[in-house]
Enzyme design. Structure first.
Site, mmCIF file in Angstrom:
data_model
loop_
_atom_site.group_PDB
_atom_site.id
_atom_site.type_symbol
_atom_site.label_atom_id
_atom_site.label_comp_id
_atom_site.label_asym_id
_atom_site.label_seq_id
_atom_site.Cartn_x
_atom_site.Cartn_y
_atom_site.Cartn_z
ATOM 1 N N GLU A 100 35.071 -27.555 10.231
ATOM 2 C CA GLU A 100 34.917 -28.010 11.491
ATOM 3 C C GLU A 100 36.176 -28.954 12.033
ATOM 4 O OE1 GLU A 100 33.117 -26.377 13.212
ATOM 5 O OE2 GLU A 100 31.088 -25.976 11.997
ATOM 6 N N GLU A 154 37.604 -18.802 12.590
ATOM 7 C CA GLU A 154 36.156 -18.744 13.347
ATOM 8 C C GLU A 154 35.552 -17.661 13.554
ATOM 9 O OE1 GLU A 154 37.851 -21.245 16.978
ATOM 10 O OE2 GLU A 154 35.968 -22.568 16.286
ATOM 11 N N HIS A 167 34.238 -19.844 21.109
ATOM 12 C CA HIS A 167 35.554 -20.224 20.803
ATOM 13 C C HIS A 167 36.345 -18.830 20.173
ATOM 14 C CE1 HIS A 167 33.279 -23.917 19.123
ATOM 15 N NE2 HIS A 167 33.281 -23.916 20.344
ATOM 16 N N GLU A 194 33.336 -28.901 18.111
ATOM 17 C CA GLU A 194 33.821 -29.055 16.745
ATOM 18 C C GLU A 194 33.292 -30.538 16.317
ATOM 19 O OE1 GLU A 194 34.048 -26.468 15.364
ATOM 20 O OE2 GLU A 194 35.164 -25.240 17.045
ATOM 21 N N HIS A 203 29.566 -30.087 15.731
ATOM 22 C CA HIS A 203 29.167 -29.304 14.421
ATOM 23 C C HIS A 203 29.394 -30.037 13.404
ATOM 24 C CE1 HIS A 203 30.297 -25.279 16.955
ATOM 25 N NE2 HIS A 203 29.369 -25.860 17.124
ATOM 26 N N TYR A 209 24.091 -34.790 9.697
ATOM 27 C CA TYR A 209 22.806 -34.772 9.939
ATOM 28 C C TYR A 209 22.006 -34.031 8.894
ATOM 29 C CZ TYR A 209 18.210 -34.209 12.612
ATOM 30 O OH TYR A 209 16.989 -34.169 12.863
ATOM 31 N N GLU A 258 30.445 -20.677 18.383
ATOM 32 C CA GLU A 258 31.651 -19.705 17.647
ATOM 33 C C GLU A 258 32.067 -18.635 18.672
ATOM 34 O OE1 GLU A 258 33.628 -21.742 15.817
ATOM 35 O OE2 GLU A 258 31.936 -23.013 15.097
HETATM 36 MN MN MN Z 1 34.614 -23.469 16.422
HETATM 37 FE FE FE Z 2 32.612 -24.931 14.885
#
Ligand code: MN
Ligand code: FE
Length: 361
Positions: free
Chosen positions: A98, A201, A238, A129, A132, A138, A235
């Protein structure tokens, strides 16, 4: 033609023709400078539409409860060693990946674009990103995994290191102030956009998506699985963004799209597939319930061909079938899902330009 405004004894004349010429000189690269800053008038309508879609999909990791995942992680019976290993590999790979994608957007792609709406949507992409990467933090902190393990994975797992090197090698040479007047340099940029969007990706993220979401379908890691579903949905935007960018770049610079260059891109996809299959083998070193390494590898062949197809490139495995048809369904997240109540709708309403006809922009 012009607009004239008279205020007191001052007259302001705005030259419409000149402004229209400026918009016509808005380009993916090497465009007119003022158009680098002015969002309007839009030239790439799709980029603004995509930006709005991405914004409407906004999510925050903390919205997703991790209680059940934590219980399973601590239990002696809920999970197998391979289940836990897949999660560790997922966290180890994506923590770095990421960051690599975000860094490439900010320092290479967004930097080199000369149309403001492209910079806008790329800014959103970079932010996603960050979301992510934050979701991985987390997960790691919820499960109590030592954060040093992420760094160690990045350095010590050969198949992760090789996947990362494969993409960073097309990014390093394209840093700020690159001269984009030559065919070679434009091809370097096109290669970067293809490798990041379609190979990385678009293909190399999908081995883990398949494995983690297979576990999720078995009732394992409901929180992590949910975050991966949101990530997968992001994604897909993206991949589409980078695909459109590549197609626009080719349309405006047709001299780059030579048979040799197309063959080079297909070769890079072949390399990406090979690395991903080796990575899948490391994720599943021993047999696991309901997880078949052969299926995930076949899925990589299938998805890679979809990426090639989307870019008008020849397929590597024509006719290969999709062994994981349910994966696309998991991406289709219903907005009414209870833990997300309110928030999604709220974001969707908040677009001030929502009622403006797209054609007018
Ligand atoms: Mn991405
Ligand atoms: Fe990502």
């Amino acid at each position: 033609m012009s607009w004239t405004y008279q205020l007191g004894n001052r007259t302001f004349i705005l030259d419409r023709e000149k402004a229209e010429e400026a918009q016509a000189a808005k380009m993916v690269i090497n465009g007119r400078e003022t158009m680098t800053f002015n969002l309007l008038p839009l030239k790439y309508q799709w980029a603004y539409t995509l930006y709005r879609t991405m914004k409407a999909n906004h999510w925050e990791p903390e919205d997703i409860p991790m209680q059940k995942d934590i219980e399973q992680w601590r239990s002696d019976t809920a999970l197998s060693d391979v289940d836990r290993w897949i999660i560790r590999m997922g966290i180890g790979y994506f923590s770095a990946a990421e960051g690599i994608v975000g860094d490439n957007i900010i320092h290479v792609v967004r930097e080199l674009m000369t149309a403001s709406e492209l910079k806008l949507v790329l800014g959103r992409h970079a932010h996603e990103e960050n979301i992510h990467a934050d979701s991985l933090l987390y997960m790691i902190s919820s499960l109590g995994i030592n954060p040093h393990e992420c760094e160690a994975m990045f350095e010590d797992i050969d198949t992760i290191r090789r996947k990362n090197e494969f993409v960073t090698q097309v990014s390093q040479s394209l840093r700020r102030d690159m001269d984009l007047s030559t065919v070679e340099s434009k091809q370097l940029l096109a290669k970067n956009i293809f490798v990041f969007g379609q190979c990385m990706e678009g293909t190399q993220f999908y081995g883990l998506f398949g494995m983690v979401l297979s576990l999720y379908r078995q009732g394992k890691f409901p929180g992590i699985g949910q975050m991966f579903r949101y990530t997968l949905r992001d994604e897909s935007n993206h991949i589409e963004l980078f695909r459109q960018l590549l197609l626009e770049l080719i349309e405006e610079n047709p001299e780059i799209w030579t048979p040799e260059f197309r063959a080079e891109l297909v070769g890079l996809m072949q390399e990406a597939i090979k690395l991903e299959k080796e990575f899948i083998a490391d994720c599943l070193p021993v047999a696991a319930v309901g997880l078949n390494a052969g299926e995930f590898s076949q899925y990589i062949d299938y998805i890679a061909d979809r990426r090639l197809e989307g870019c008008g490139l020849p397929l590597l495995n024509p006719g290969v079938s999709n062994p994981l048809p349910w994966l696309a369904e998991l991406m289709d997240i219903k907005k009414e899902q209870n833990f997300f109540e309110g928030r999604v709708t709220e974001y969707q309403k908040s677009s001030a330009l929502g009622s403006v006809n797209d054609d007018e922009l």
